[in-house]
Design a protein around this motif. Structure first.
Motif, PDB file in Angstrom:
ATOM      1  N   ARG A  16     -36.999 -12.629  41.729  1.00  0.00           N
ATOM      2  CA  ARG A  16     -37.324 -11.595  43.036  1.00  0.00           C
ATOM      3  C   ARG A  16     -37.470 -11.962  44.288  1.00  0.00           C
ATOM      4  N   ALA A  17     -36.558 -11.431  44.972  1.00  0.00           N
ATOM      5  CA  ALA A  17     -36.963 -11.492  46.491  1.00  0.00           C
ATOM      6  C   ALA A  17     -38.082 -10.848  46.830  1.00  0.00           C
ATOM      7  N   ILE A  18     -38.417  -9.724  46.214  1.00  0.00           N
ATOM      8  CA  ILE A  18     -39.788  -8.850  46.610  1.00  0.00           C
ATOM      9  C   ILE A  18     -40.606  -9.095  45.607  1.00  0.00           C
ATOM     10  N   SER A  19     -41.820  -9.477  45.846  1.00  0.00           N
ATOM     11  CA  SER A  19     -43.095  -9.481  44.669  1.00  0.00           C
ATOM     12  C   SER A  19     -44.282  -8.858  45.245  1.00  0.00           C
ATOM     13  N   ARG A  20     -44.382  -9.049  46.713  1.00  0.00           N
ATOM     14  CA  ARG A  20     -45.904  -8.444  47.142  1.00  0.00           C
ATOM     15  C   ARG A  20     -45.385  -7.259  48.030  1.00  0.00           C
ATOM     16  N   ILE A  21     -46.056  -6.187  47.604  1.00  0.00           N
ATOM     17  CA  ILE A  21     -45.744  -4.964  48.252  1.00  0.00           C
ATOM     18  C   ILE A  21     -47.013  -4.327  48.851  1.00  0.00           C
ATOM     19  N   LEU A  22     -46.678  -3.796  50.094  1.00  0.00           N
ATOM     20  CA  LEU A  22     -47.787  -3.056  50.711  1.00  0.00           C
ATOM     21  C   LEU A  22     -47.616  -1.596  50.408  1.00  0.00           C
ATOM     22  N   VAL A  23     -48.536  -0.813  50.042  1.00  0.00           N
ATOM     23  CA  VAL A  23     -48.491   0.611  49.783  1.00  0.00           C
ATOM     24  C   VAL A  23     -49.030   1.411  51.001  1.00  0.00           C
ATOM     25  N   VAL A  24     -48.258   2.220  51.806  1.00  0.00           N
ATOM     26  CA  VAL A  24     -48.894   3.128  52.672  1.00  0.00           C
ATOM     27  C   VAL A  24     -48.563   4.605  52.395  1.00  0.00           C
ATOM     28  N   GLU A  25     -49.682   5.139  51.962  1.00  0.00           N
ATOM     29  CA  GLU A  25     -49.489   6.609  51.510  1.00  0.00           C
ATOM     30  C   GLU A  25     -50.827   7.066  51.751  1.00  0.00           C
ATOM     31  N   ASP A  26     -51.021   8.439  52.291  1.00  0.00           N
ATOM     32  CA  ASP A  26     -52.266   9.258  52.599  1.00  0.00           C
ATOM     33  C   ASP A  26     -52.659  10.281  51.485  1.00  0.00           C
ATOM     34  N   GLU A  27     -51.815  10.425  50.455  1.00  0.00           N
ATOM     35  CA  GLU A  27     -52.369  11.251  49.208  1.00  0.00           C
ATOM     36  C   GLU A  27     -52.861  10.264  48.427  1.00  0.00           C
ATOM     37  N   PRO A  28     -54.201  10.448  48.056  1.00  0.00           N
ATOM     38  CA  PRO A  28     -54.920   9.566  47.160  1.00  0.00           C
ATOM     39  C   PRO A  28     -54.171   9.300  45.640  1.00  0.00           C
ATOM     40  N   LEU A  29     -53.847  10.602  45.311  1.00  0.00           N
ATOM     41  CA  LEU A  29     -53.279  10.635  43.844  1.00  0.00           C
ATOM     42  C   LEU A  29     -51.921   9.744  43.869  1.00  0.00           C
ATOM     43  N   THR A  30     -51.110  10.139  44.766  1.00  0.00           N
ATOM     44  CA  THR A  30     -49.874   9.248  44.865  1.00  0.00           C
ATOM     45  C   THR A  30     -50.017   7.989  45.114  1.00  0.00           C
ATOM     46  N   ALA A  31     -50.937   7.466  46.020  1.00  0.00           N
ATOM     47  CA  ALA A  31     -51.169   6.271  46.311  1.00  0.00           C
ATOM     48  C   ALA A  31     -51.532   5.437  44.817  1.00  0.00           C
ATOM     49  N   GLU A  39     -47.875  -2.168  39.614  1.00  0.00           N
ATOM     50  CA  GLU A  39     -48.529  -3.114  38.836  1.00  0.00           C
ATOM     51  C   GLU A  39     -47.873  -3.393  37.334  1.00  0.00           C
ATOM     52  N   ARG A  40     -47.410  -2.266  36.737  1.00  0.00           N
ATOM     53  CA  ARG A  40     -47.023  -2.256  35.546  1.00  0.00           C
ATOM     54  C   ARG A  40     -45.782  -2.866  35.398  1.00  0.00           C
ATOM     55  N   TYR A  43     -45.363  -6.105  40.190  1.00  0.00           N
ATOM     56  CA  TYR A  43     -45.317  -6.616  41.475  1.00  0.00           C
ATOM     57  C   TYR A  43     -46.791  -6.691  41.791  1.00  0.00           C
ATOM     58  N   VAL A  44     -47.267  -7.426  42.860  1.00  0.00           N
ATOM     59  CA  VAL A  44     -48.539  -7.451  43.438  1.00  0.00           C
ATOM     60  C   VAL A  44     -48.698  -6.641  44.507  1.00  0.00           C
ATOM     61  N   VAL A  45     -49.771  -5.675  44.421  1.00  0.00           N
ATOM     62  CA  VAL A  45     -49.983  -4.744  45.447  1.00  0.00           C
ATOM     63  C   VAL A  45     -50.999  -5.351  46.436  1.00  0.00           C
ATOM     64  N   VAL A  46     -50.172  -5.690  47.514  1.00  0.00           N
ATOM     65  CA  VAL A  46     -51.333  -6.315  48.547  1.00  0.00           C
ATOM     66  C   VAL A  46     -52.485  -5.350  49.176  1.00  0.00           C
ATOM     67  N   GLY A  47     -52.055  -4.297  49.298  1.00  0.00           N
ATOM     68  CA  GLY A  47     -53.088  -3.248  49.692  1.00  0.00           C
ATOM     69  C   GLY A  47     -52.394  -1.762  49.718  1.00  0.00           C
ATOM     70  N   THR A  48     -53.507  -0.867  49.678  1.00  0.00           N
ATOM     71  CA  THR A  48     -53.001   0.497  49.818  1.00  0.00           C
ATOM     72  C   THR A  48     -53.724   1.135  50.957  1.00  0.00           C
ATOM     73  N   ARG A  49     -53.083   1.505  51.815  1.00  0.00           N
ATOM     74  CA  ARG A  49     -53.423   1.942  53.155  1.00  0.00           C
ATOM     75  C   ARG A  49     -52.973   3.446  53.222  1.00  0.00           C
ATOM     76  N   ASP A  50     -53.907   4.333  54.275  1.00  0.00           N
ATOM     77  CA  ASP A  50     -53.687   5.457  54.379  1.00  0.00           C
ATOM     78  C   ASP A  50     -53.368   5.923  55.805  1.00  0.00           C
ATOM     79  N   ASN A  51     -53.275   4.809  56.730  1.00  0.00           N
ATOM     80  CA  ASN A  51     -53.175   5.046  58.020  1.00  0.00           C
ATOM     81  C   ASN A  51     -52.633   4.017  58.676  1.00  0.00           C
TER      82      ASN A  51
END
Length: 149
Positions: A16-31, A39-40, A43-51
């Protein structure tokens, strides 16, 4: 060191060219759902941010292959602002949003329409991965691409 079978293959499996992903989402359940899904999928989730500010720090200091961002975020700045700084760093962006505004096209490779299934998310990231790697890709339900194939 593992044997590499070509530039994009490792033991017969495409790398894969993509393995490390940053999630930027302000809805806690969706995040949380996105974190678990990614992760399933391996992918490696580098972080989950809401702002914007937290996402900006990660983009500045972490190795990130893709930003998966909603448009509306907590605070004054939006996912489009996050996409702008990611694009400046050469990091591809995939928006995950219900109704993307036109200005999304400037900074992102595409947008995945909410709500989406695990399969749609997997296929959308695979399409973005193919674009980043310069390969052909298949159409994905709910994915709008902003690049020409």
């Amino acid at each position: 060191m593992p044997l590499s079978l070509g530039t994009n293959t490792l033991f017969g499996k495409t790398k894969r060219a993509i393995s490390r992903i940053l999630v930027v989402e302000d809805e806690p359940l969706t995040a949380f759902d996105n974190e678990q899904r990614l992760e399933r999928l391996g992918y490696v989730v580098v972080g989950t941010r809401d702002n914007y500010e937290d996402a900006r720090r990660d983009i500045e200091f972490e190795k990130i292959d893709l930003v998966l961002a909603d448009i509306q975020l907590a605070g004054d700045k939006s996912g489009i602002d996050v996409a702008e700084i990611a694009a400046d760093k050469g990091i591809p962006v995939l928006f995950a949003t219900g109704n993307p505004p036109t200005e999304c096209r400037v900074y992102a490779l595409g947008s995945l329409e909410k709500p989406y299934t695990d399969r749609q998310l997997k296929d959308a990231i695979a399409a973005i991965d193919s674009i980043v790697a310069g390969k052909n890709f298949k159409a994905v339900k709910g994915l709008r691409l902003y690049v020409t194939p």
